[in-house]
Design a protein around this motif. Structure first.
Motif, PDB file in Angstrom:
ATOM      1  N   LEU A  15       0.820  -1.209   0.000  1.00 29.94           N
ATOM      2  CA  LEU A  15       0.000   0.000   0.000  1.00 29.94           C
ATOM      3  C   LEU A  15       0.848   1.250   0.000  1.00 29.94           C
ATOM      4  O   LEU A  15       0.400   2.321  -0.398  1.00 29.94           O
ATOM      5  N   ALA A  16       2.088   1.126   0.435  1.00 28.82           N
ATOM      6  CA  ALA A  16       2.973   2.278   0.412  1.00 28.82           C
ATOM      7  C   ALA A  16       3.072   2.858  -0.981  1.00 28.82           C
ATOM      8  O   ALA A  16       3.191   4.056  -1.167  1.00 28.82           O
ATOM      9  N   ASN A 277       6.868   7.303   2.606  1.00 27.35           N
ATOM     10  CA  ASN A 277       7.956   7.602   3.528  1.00 27.35           C
ATOM     11  C   ASN A 277       9.104   6.618   3.373  1.00 27.35           C
ATOM     12  O   ASN A 277       8.892   5.453   3.059  1.00 27.35           O
ATOM     13  N   GLY A 278      10.305   7.105   3.618  1.00 29.63           N
ATOM     14  CA  GLY A 278      11.462   6.232   3.731  1.00 29.63           C
ATOM     15  C   GLY A 278      11.917   6.244   5.174  1.00 29.63           C
ATOM     16  O   GLY A 278      12.162   7.323   5.733  1.00 29.63           O
ATOM     17  N   GLN A 279      12.007   5.081   5.792  1.00 32.82           N
ATOM     18  CA  GLN A 279      12.447   5.003   7.181  1.00 32.82           C
ATOM     19  C   GLN A 279      12.965   3.605   7.480  1.00 32.82           C
ATOM     20  O   GLN A 279      12.770   2.680   6.680  1.00 32.82           O
ATOM     21  N   PHE A 280      13.616   3.459   8.626  1.00 30.10           N
ATOM     22  CA  PHE A 280      14.068   2.131   9.004  1.00 30.10           C
ATOM     23  C   PHE A 280      13.637   1.814  10.426  1.00 30.10           C
ATOM     24  O   PHE A 280      13.425   2.700  11.253  1.00 30.10           O
ATOM     25  N   LEU A 375      21.197  -5.798   8.014  1.00 31.68           N
ATOM     26  CA  LEU A 375      20.359  -4.733   7.455  1.00 31.68           C
ATOM     27  C   LEU A 375      19.645  -5.251   6.208  1.00 31.68           C
ATOM     28  O   LEU A 375      20.274  -5.585   5.210  1.00 31.68           O
ATOM     29  N   MET A 376      18.327  -5.303   6.271  1.00 37.21           N
ATOM     30  CA  MET A 376      17.511  -5.835   5.180  1.00 37.21           C
ATOM     31  C   MET A 376      16.794  -4.695   4.453  1.00 37.21           C
ATOM     32  O   MET A 376      16.327  -3.742   5.078  1.00 37.21           O
ATOM     33  N   TYR A 377      16.706  -4.836   3.123  1.00 39.54           N
ATOM     34  CA  TYR A 377      16.021  -3.827   2.313  1.00 39.54           C
ATOM     35  C   TYR A 377      15.537  -4.493   1.036  1.00 39.54           C
ATOM     36  O   TYR A 377      16.006  -5.577   0.660  1.00 39.54           O
ATOM     37  N   TRP A 423      16.923 -10.628  10.943  1.00 38.81           N
ATOM     38  CA  TRP A 423      17.309  -9.260  10.600  1.00 38.81           C
ATOM     39  C   TRP A 423      17.447  -8.444  11.878  1.00 38.81           C
ATOM     40  O   TRP A 423      16.927  -8.814  12.932  1.00 38.81           O
ATOM     41  N   ASP A 424      18.171  -7.337  11.792  1.00 35.66           N
ATOM     42  CA  ASP A 424      18.332  -6.418  12.920  1.00 35.66           C
ATOM     43  C   ASP A 424      17.820  -5.023  12.604  1.00 35.66           C
ATOM     44  O   ASP A 424      17.373  -4.302  13.498  1.00 35.66           O
ATOM     45  N   VAL A 425      17.929  -4.632  11.331  1.00 38.07           N
ATOM     46  CA  VAL A 425      17.416  -3.346  10.871  1.00 38.07           C
ATOM     47  C   VAL A 425      16.769  -3.591   9.517  1.00 38.07           C
ATOM     48  O   VAL A 425      17.266  -4.382   8.716  1.00 38.07           O
ATOM     49  N   VAL A 426      15.630  -2.933   9.259  1.00 41.29           N
ATOM     50  CA  VAL A 426      14.988  -3.067   7.956  1.00 41.29           C
ATOM     51  C   VAL A 426      14.580  -1.688   7.453  1.00 41.29           C
ATOM     52  O   VAL A 426      14.056  -0.861   8.199  1.00 41.29           O
ATOM     53  N   TRP A 427      14.865  -1.432   6.179  1.00 40.00           N
ATOM     54  CA  TRP A 427      14.360  -0.234   5.494  1.00 40.00           C
ATOM     55  C   TRP A 427      13.005  -0.616   4.928  1.00 40.00           C
ATOM     56  O   TRP A 427      12.912  -1.480   4.057  1.00 40.00           O
ATOM     57  N   LEU A 428      11.949   0.009   5.439  1.00 38.69           N
ATOM     58  CA  LEU A 428      10.600  -0.403   5.070  1.00 38.69           C
ATOM     59  C   LEU A 428       9.721   0.810   4.815  1.00 38.69           C
ATOM     60  O   LEU A 428       9.541   1.652   5.691  1.00 38.69           O
TER      61      LEU A 428
END
Length: 528
Positions: A15-16, A277-280, A375-377, A423-428
């Motif tokens: 939906l983003a 939006n871009g955020q993690f 870090l996942m993206y 994962w530890d960080v994700v850009w979502l």
């Protein structure tokens, strides 16, 4: 949350792509409005099945918006205005809508209150397994109809802020499609100004105008609309831009590098609008480094977010001001002053204080465990996201972390976030129109039992949204915005940039709102 975590998160991520503000009506339209003719729009992917109850992809809702109306809609400043409903009465736990008279479905049958109620109750029926239940339609919503009075009531089991606002995202099915939903796989059955007449998957979707349409927002009619709208499936953005410049297509939405070329092309109508939006997010599971709020804040301090924003958006973004996209029901900036500021020295000191000491190779260690961040993206989000991931990796390596980049396709994102949890960080990206749509993702049961994929546990956020949810939407805006700020202050998630998109047109003008056509705005222009 009723929707399974994986399905709900897929809805959130996809939906983003639907979000964005008004459409391509800026600049010189190229001449006076022309009657009749064909408006051709470059659709970036095939919309798939067209049943509105199953329409979670942004491209699907773009397609459906030509043929379906909603009860209400939003003006550019976020205020609700009538559409199929001419008026409404709101109580804390319900809203009653009075329908316009004289509205007909594409098969000629009159729209009834039962049609509206059926559209809602079909989505909330567990047997439907609708992916928009719990995302666009709140959990627990029920609908009842009074056909004689022409009213439909949406109710909730307890007070809910956004009962009326939720109705702006709900396409109403009527006519033959009510009795036989199979007709909606490759057809439409709505009250909108266009009806689908041809569906050639992966090629084109052709719509014919309904000249009898006279119930659009603010009295809009179909009198000046093009006779035909063709949505041409063109996955390659460069190809779409070339076809628009040549005049083969009249409209396209462009995200990537070709937008600069279009913006410099004379005769192209251009409008740059917010997109998503871009955020993690940090994974806050018990065994993760970011479970410690001081570590999350330190890692955030290690990053120059202003530089990151420019990289992630390829220089086309705007400062992030919140989690909800335009047109927002609550105006305000929940970001500024609430995100840990860039301070590499402070980040290093905070990591030292948290017990993460530099090892012989420079990687910090605590209790024999290395400070490792996976870090996942999504690789399908464009070169900017890839570059942003690399930039984050460099910043955190300088701070003493071992960073492993994990780029995956969108289709695997939900599975990796919820099922494997590796994962530890994700850009979502996030793209929702109401703050209430985020609650299940930002609180409550953690994955894989719930939709709280990052294992967030922000008591202040939970308290504020619980309080806000009991208030009428306007009265609760202060609490909704403060709740977002609470997330940022705790570095539960880090807002980086508000991306933008270019709506371009040639030989035509059109508006889009939240990634959907305002179909009564489409015009062909003479001299284009």
């Amino acid at each position: 949350m009723r929707t399974p975590a994986a399905a709900a998160l897929t809805s959130l991520a996809l939906l983003a792509a639907a979000c964005g503000g008004g459409g391509g009506d800026g600049g010189d339209g190229g001449g006076a409005p022309a009657t009749g003719g064909t408006f051709t729009y470059a659709l970036s992917a095939d919309p798939g099945g067209l049943d509105p109850a199953m329409g979670v992809l942004s491209i699907t809702n773009t397609t459906l918006s030509l043929a379906y109306d909603t009860l209400v809609t939003a003006s550019d400043d976020g205020k609700l205005v009538s559409r199929l409903a001419e008026k409404w009465e709101v109580k804390p736990d319900s809203a009653t809508f009075t329908l316009r008279k004289g509205v007909t479905c594409s098969d000629g049958s009159p729209l009834t209150a039962s049609d509206v109620a059926g559209s809602v109750n079909h989505i909330t029926d567990p047997d439907t397994k609708s992916p928009i239940y719990g995302v666009l339609v709140p959990i627990g919503m029920k609908a009842t109809a009074d056909d004689a009075a022409g009213t439909v009531t949406l109710s909730m089991p307890e007070p809910f802020s956004f009962i009326v606002e939720s109705a702006r995202s709900l396409f109403i099915v009527c006519g033959k499609g009510v009795e036989d939903r199979s007709l909606l796989t490759r057809g439409t059955s709505g009250t909108g100004p266009y009806q689908l007449t041809e569906a050639v998957p992966s090629d084109r979707y052709t719509f014919k105008v309904r000249r009898e349409y006279a119930w659009g927002p603010a009295g809009a009619t179909a009198a000046e609309l093009p006779e035909t709208v063709v949505l041409k499936v063109i996955p390659n953005e460069q190809t779409a831009a070339n076809l628009l410049i040549s005049g083969t297509v009249n409209g396209a939405t462009v995200y990537g590098p070709d937008r600069a070329r279009l913006e410099a092309t004379p005769g192209v109508v251009k409008n740059v609008v917010p997109f998503t939006n871009g955020q993690f997010f940090y994974h806050q599971g018990d065994d993760r480094p970011a479970h410690d709020p001081e570590v999350r804040k330190a890692l955030t301090q290690a990053v120059n977010l202003k530089e990151l924003a420019g990289i992630a958006s390829s220089g086309t973004g705007r400062p992030a001001t919140g989690l909800v996209m335009e047109p927002r029901p609550c105006r305000g900036d929940s970001v500024t002053g609430h995100v840990p500021a860039h301070d590499p020295a402070g980040a290093a000191a905070a990591l030292d204080a948290a017990g993460w000491k530099a090892g012989p190779d420079g990687v910090r260690v605590k209790d024999g465990k290395r400070l490792t961040l996976r870090l996942m993206y999504a690789t399908t989000r464009g070169a900017g996201v890839q570059a942003a991931a690399e930039y984050l990796g460099q910043a955190w390596r300088k701070a003493g972390a071992e960073v492993k980049l994990n780029g995956i396709i969108d289709a695997k994102l939900s599975e990796s976030l919820n099922a494997t949890q590796d994962w530890d960080v994700v850009w979502l990206p996030i793209g929702v129109s109401l703050p209430s749509q985020l609650i299940g993702f930002l609180s409550g049961p953690s994955a894989p039992k719930g939709a709280n994929f990052a294992h967030l546990d922000n008591k202040r956020y939970e308290s504020l949204v619980a309080e806000a949810g009991l208030l009428p939407s306007a009265e609760g805006c202060g609490q909704w915005l403060e709740a977002e700020s609470a997330l940022f202050e705790a570095a539960d998630l880090v807002p980086v940039v508000e991306n933008t998109v270019l709506h371009a047109a040639k030989g035509a003008t059109y508006d889009m709102q939240a990634g959907e056509f305002v179909p009564t705005s489409i015009r062909l222009t003479q001299g284009g």
